[in-house]
Design an enzyme around this catalytic site. Structure first.
Site, PDB file in Angstrom:
ATOM      1  N   GLU A 223      13.013  10.737   1.609  1.00  0.00           N
ATOM      2  CA  GLU A 223      13.703   9.450   1.754  1.00  0.00           C
ATOM      3  C   GLU A 223      14.971   9.498   0.926  1.00  0.00           C
ATOM      4  O   GLU A 223      15.023  10.223  -0.074  1.00  0.00           O
ATOM      5  CB  GLU A 223      12.838   8.308   1.169  1.00  0.00           C
ATOM      6  CG  GLU A 223      11.719   7.828   2.036  1.00  0.00           C
ATOM      7  CD  GLU A 223      10.857   6.781   1.350  1.00  0.00           C
ATOM      8  OE1 GLU A 223      11.034   6.548   0.135  1.00  0.00           O
ATOM      9  OE2 GLU A 223      10.007   6.209   2.033  1.00  0.00           O
TER      10      GLU A 223
ATOM     11  N   TYR B  70      17.033   8.337  -2.027  1.00  0.00           N
ATOM     12  CA  TYR B  70      16.542   7.802  -3.295  1.00  0.00           C
ATOM     13  C   TYR B  70      17.413   6.641  -3.741  1.00  0.00           C
ATOM     14  O   TYR B  70      18.626   6.778  -3.887  1.00  0.00           O
ATOM     15  CB  TYR B  70      16.523   8.894  -4.367  1.00  0.00           C
ATOM     16  CG  TYR B  70      16.051   8.386  -5.717  1.00  0.00           C
ATOM     17  CD1 TYR B  70      14.811   7.757  -5.845  1.00  0.00           C
ATOM     18  CD2 TYR B  70      16.839   8.540  -6.856  1.00  0.00           C
ATOM     19  CE1 TYR B  70      14.368   7.283  -7.074  1.00  0.00           C
ATOM     20  CE2 TYR B  70      16.402   8.070  -8.091  1.00  0.00           C
ATOM     21  CZ  TYR B  70      15.171   7.442  -8.190  1.00  0.00           C
ATOM     22  OH  TYR B  70      14.744   6.984  -9.402  1.00  0.00           O
TER      23      TYR B  70
ATOM     24  N   ARG C 248      -5.760  -3.321  -2.174  1.00  0.00           N
ATOM     25  CA  ARG C 248      -6.746  -3.807  -3.155  1.00  0.00           C
ATOM     26  C   ARG C 248      -6.239  -5.080  -3.840  1.00  0.00           C
ATOM     27  O   ARG C 248      -5.076  -5.449  -3.664  1.00  0.00           O
ATOM     28  CB  ARG C 248      -6.918  -2.731  -4.235  1.00  0.00           C
ATOM     29  CG  ARG C 248      -5.588  -2.466  -4.936  1.00  0.00           C
ATOM     30  CD  ARG C 248      -5.668  -1.496  -6.089  1.00  0.00           C
ATOM     31  NE  ARG C 248      -4.405  -1.444  -6.806  1.00  0.00           N
ATOM     32  CZ  ARG C 248      -3.377  -0.659  -6.504  1.00  0.00           C
ATOM     33  NH1 ARG C 248      -3.450   0.158  -5.472  1.00  0.00           N
ATOM     34  NH2 ARG C 248      -2.262  -0.696  -7.210  1.00  0.00           N
TER      35      ARG C 248
ATOM     36  N   ARG D 156       0.803  -6.732 -19.932  1.00  0.00           N
ATOM     37  CA  ARG D 156      -0.404  -5.910 -19.993  1.00  0.00           C
ATOM     38  C   ARG D 156      -0.543  -5.366 -21.405  1.00  0.00           C
ATOM     39  O   ARG D 156       0.338  -4.624 -21.871  1.00  0.00           O
ATOM     40  CB  ARG D 156      -0.290  -4.719 -19.035  1.00  0.00           C
ATOM     41  CG  ARG D 156      -0.215  -5.097 -17.591  1.00  0.00           C
ATOM     42  CD  ARG D 156      -0.344  -3.832 -16.755  1.00  0.00           C
ATOM     43  NE  ARG D 156      -0.124  -4.116 -15.348  1.00  0.00           N
ATOM     44  CZ  ARG D 156      -0.360  -3.235 -14.381  1.00  0.00           C
ATOM     45  NH1 ARG D 156      -0.807  -2.024 -14.687  1.00  0.00           N
ATOM     46  NH2 ARG D 156      -0.139  -3.545 -13.123  1.00  0.00           N
TER      47      ARG D 156
HETATM   48  C1  MV4 Z   1      11.287   4.990  -4.419  1.00  0.00           C
HETATM   49  C2  MV4 Z   1      12.289   4.552  -5.302  1.00  0.00           C
HETATM   50  C3  MV4 Z   1      13.599   4.687  -4.893  1.00  0.00           C
HETATM   51  N1  MV4 Z   1      13.888   5.241  -3.694  1.00  0.00           N
HETATM   52  N2  MV4 Z   1      11.632   5.510  -3.240  1.00  0.00           N
HETATM   53  C4  MV4 Z   1       7.638   4.407  -7.419  1.00  0.00           C
HETATM   54  C5  MV4 Z   1       6.222   4.082  -7.205  1.00  0.00           C
HETATM   55  C6  MV4 Z   1       5.961   4.210  -5.765  1.00  0.00           C
HETATM   56  N3  MV4 Z   1       5.267   3.041  -5.316  1.00  0.00           N
HETATM   57  C7  MV4 Z   1       7.304   4.352  -5.114  1.00  0.00           C
HETATM   58  N4  MV4 Z   1       8.273   4.337  -6.149  1.00  0.00           N
HETATM   59  C8  MV4 Z   1       9.612   4.374  -5.928  1.00  0.00           C
HETATM   60  N5  MV4 Z   1       9.984   4.879  -4.723  1.00  0.00           N
HETATM   61  C9  MV4 Z   1      12.906   5.636  -2.896  1.00  0.00           C
HETATM   62  N6  MV4 Z   1      13.232   6.174  -1.697  1.00  0.00           N
HETATM   63  C10 MV4 Z   1      11.917   3.992  -6.521  1.00  0.00           C
HETATM   64  C11 MV4 Z   1      10.574   3.903  -6.844  1.00  0.00           C
HETATM   65  C12 MV4 Z   1      10.245   3.283  -8.104  1.00  0.00           C
HETATM   66  C13 MV4 Z   1      10.660   3.840  -9.343  1.00  0.00           C
HETATM   67  C14 MV4 Z   1      11.347   5.037  -9.433  1.00  0.00           C
HETATM   68  C15 MV4 Z   1      11.726   5.565 -10.670  1.00  0.00           C
HETATM   69  C16 MV4 Z   1      11.408   4.880 -11.845  1.00  0.00           C
HETATM   70  C17 MV4 Z   1      10.706   3.703 -11.785  1.00  0.00           C
HETATM   71  C18 MV4 Z   1      10.324   3.167 -10.541  1.00  0.00           C
HETATM   72  C19 MV4 Z   1       9.638   1.955 -10.492  1.00  0.00           C
HETATM   73  C20 MV4 Z   1       9.274   1.431  -9.286  1.00  0.00           C
HETATM   74  C21 MV4 Z   1       9.567   2.101  -8.095  1.00  0.00           C
END
Ligand code: MV4
Length: 448
Positions: free
Chosen positions: A200, A202, A292, A338
């Site tokens: 994907e 980013y 969940r 938390r």
């Molecule tokens: C991402 C993203 C940015 N771009 N995907 C992190 C947990 C999972 N549920 C998916 N996540 C992410 N996916 C794309 N294409 C950013 C996150 C993300 C994140 C990334 C780096 C540091 C902290 C984060 C916190 C929440 C989500």
């Protein structure tokens, strides 16, 4: 109707489930590993059954043993809580095959959402915005370079069997692509026993905003508000709040509609969470769906006055939702901290042991979901979450003031906790302005 529920979990969430059972007049059956014999969930449930002194795999993850316990206890339903077996499609299939209600969506839905590629495809089908990407497994080195050039850099490689931040790799230029792909694939094979990966674009600076949905088995589904969960460290959430600061009303409405469409597309029953990434222009993109009840569900409960665990049980029992989307209101502002038994100054090293002295916060607008008590020994085997403090107030500044007051009242001796870290976050100017993103903990040097 469900008369007796076996709770296949421990800690604060086991207590939370017992509480809704009691209010519904439903009997609760706790299970516990020997290490948890002095736990509050064992004392508060109507009945408690020891399922052995073994490892987690032999106790809270032991599908057969738990189903046997449910049969012996004559429970007509099993509530899995979060973690452990809550998103295990095999368990969700075994439970009904043994004539017991699984409190959650069907095994098929869990399995579809557990495969992150299938989840993205489902979102596309439901016309839910997804991030530009492969939208399918990337198998060959040639193909990945071609797709990568189309979507652009930076990009992220994710494991189809991952989720929650596990098995992700960020790639900044085409020269690093194939090496990272190979590493990601072998890591995915080792961690998950499935080497399928996808890519994907980013989104570097974004907010993590998720929508709580609730559905019955008659195709009624509602959105119960959103939660901003951007304050994280290494994909462990620290603070969650609702509503998300500065979310334009029309974007919020579109996110709710998209989430309800997704729930309907999957024939969803019970509670679920649709996770989105919001970019700097407030465009939202689906990332995954959790099938969940989540740790942070209380912030939604306080703003909507809807008992989510109660409706998990009622919808599993085949009842219809008694309200429509139009009847749901969202009032005031809620924040959850938390509290973990960890030392943030020492890299969040777990701090199990005996709680020698304890004073819990209280007073107006303060809710504490916790299984700890004075004299309790926190076992080393499990997650280090010891309490959730959730506040509700008329607006965000009042909620922050209330949280600071509650954190100040919280006294724990005998172990280290993350309370001082939360006091720092609540006092941080960027946090107070609500102008944060997922880089907050790093950028603000909260950890010194
Ligand atoms: C991402 C993203 C940015 N771009 N995907 C992190 C947990 C999972 N549920 C998916 N996540 C992410 N996916 C794309 N294409 C950013 C996150 C993300 C994140 C990334 C780096 C540091 C902290 C984060 C916190 C929440 C989500």
């Amino acid at each position: 109707m469900i008369k007796r529920v076996l709770i296949a979990n421990r800690g604060e969430i086991a207590l939370r489930i017992i509480r809704s059972c009691k209010e519904l007049g439903v009997e609760s059956v706790a299970i516990y590993a020997e290490a948890d014999k002095d736990s509050l969930h064992v004392k508060l449930a109507d009945k408690a059954m020891c399922i052995g002194k073994g490892s987690i795999a032999e106790t809270y993850l032991n599908k057969k043993e738990i189903i046997t316990a449910a049969k012996v206890a004559k429970a007509d339903a099993i509530h899995p809580g979060y973690g452990f077996l809550s998103e295990n499609c095999e368990f969700a299939e075994m439970v009904p095959a043994n004539g017991i209600i699984f409190i959650g969506p069907t095994s098929d839905t869990i399995s579809r959402m557990g495969d992150k590629i299938a989840a993205v495809k489902t979102a596309l089908n439901a016309n839910v915005p997804v991030i530009p990407g492969s939208h399918g497994p990337v198998d060959s080195d040639e193909l990945v370079v071609e797709i990568a050039r189309q979507i652009g850099f930076p990009l992220i490689i994710k494991a189809a069997a991952g989720g929650g931040g596990k098995g992700m790799r960020i790639v900044r230029e085409v020269a690093q692509l194939t090496d990272n792909l190979h590493t990601a694939r072998s890591e995915a094979r080792n961690f998950f026993g499935n080497d399928s990966v996808y890519i994907e674009r980013y989104i570097e600076v974004g907010r993590h905003v998720e929508v709580q949905v609730l559905a019955d088995s008659y195709e009624n589904a509602v959105a119960l508000g959103e939660r901003d969960c951007s304050i994280q460290r290494r994909h462990q959430k620290l603070v969650e709040e609702s509503p998300a600061p500065f979310l334009p009303p029309e974007v919020r409405r579109e996110m709710f509609d998209a989430s309800v469409r997704l729930a309907k597309e999957t024939g969803y029953t019970g509670v679920g969470t649709v996770e989105f990434i919001l970019d700097e222009q407030n465009r939202f993109y689906f990332i995954e769906m959790n099938t969940r009840i989540q740790v942070e569900h209380p912030v939604t409960e306080l703003c909507t006055d809807v008992d989510l665990v109660k409706y998990q049980i009622l919808t599993a029992a085949g009842e219809k939702l008694p309200f429509t989307q139009q009847q749901i209101f969202h009032e005031g502002h809620s924040i959850e901290c938390r509290i973990n038994a960890e030392n943030p100054e020492m890299g969040f090293i777990p701090s199990p042991g005996k709680i020698t002295h304890l004073v819990l916060p209280g007073g107006p607008g303060v809710r504490v979901d916790s299984h700890i008590y004075a004299g309790y020994t926190i076992p080393h085997q499990y997650d280090s979450l010891i309490a959730k403090i959730i506040v509700h107030a008329e607006d965000r500044p009042s909620a922050i003031a209330r949280m600071k007051r509650a954190l100040g009242e919280f006294h724990v001796e005998g172990i280290d906790t993350t309370i001082p870290l939360h006091l720092k976050i609540m006092s941080n100017e960027v946090f107070q302005k609500g102008k944060f993103n997922t880089c907050f903990i790093e950028n603000e040097k909260i950890l010194g």
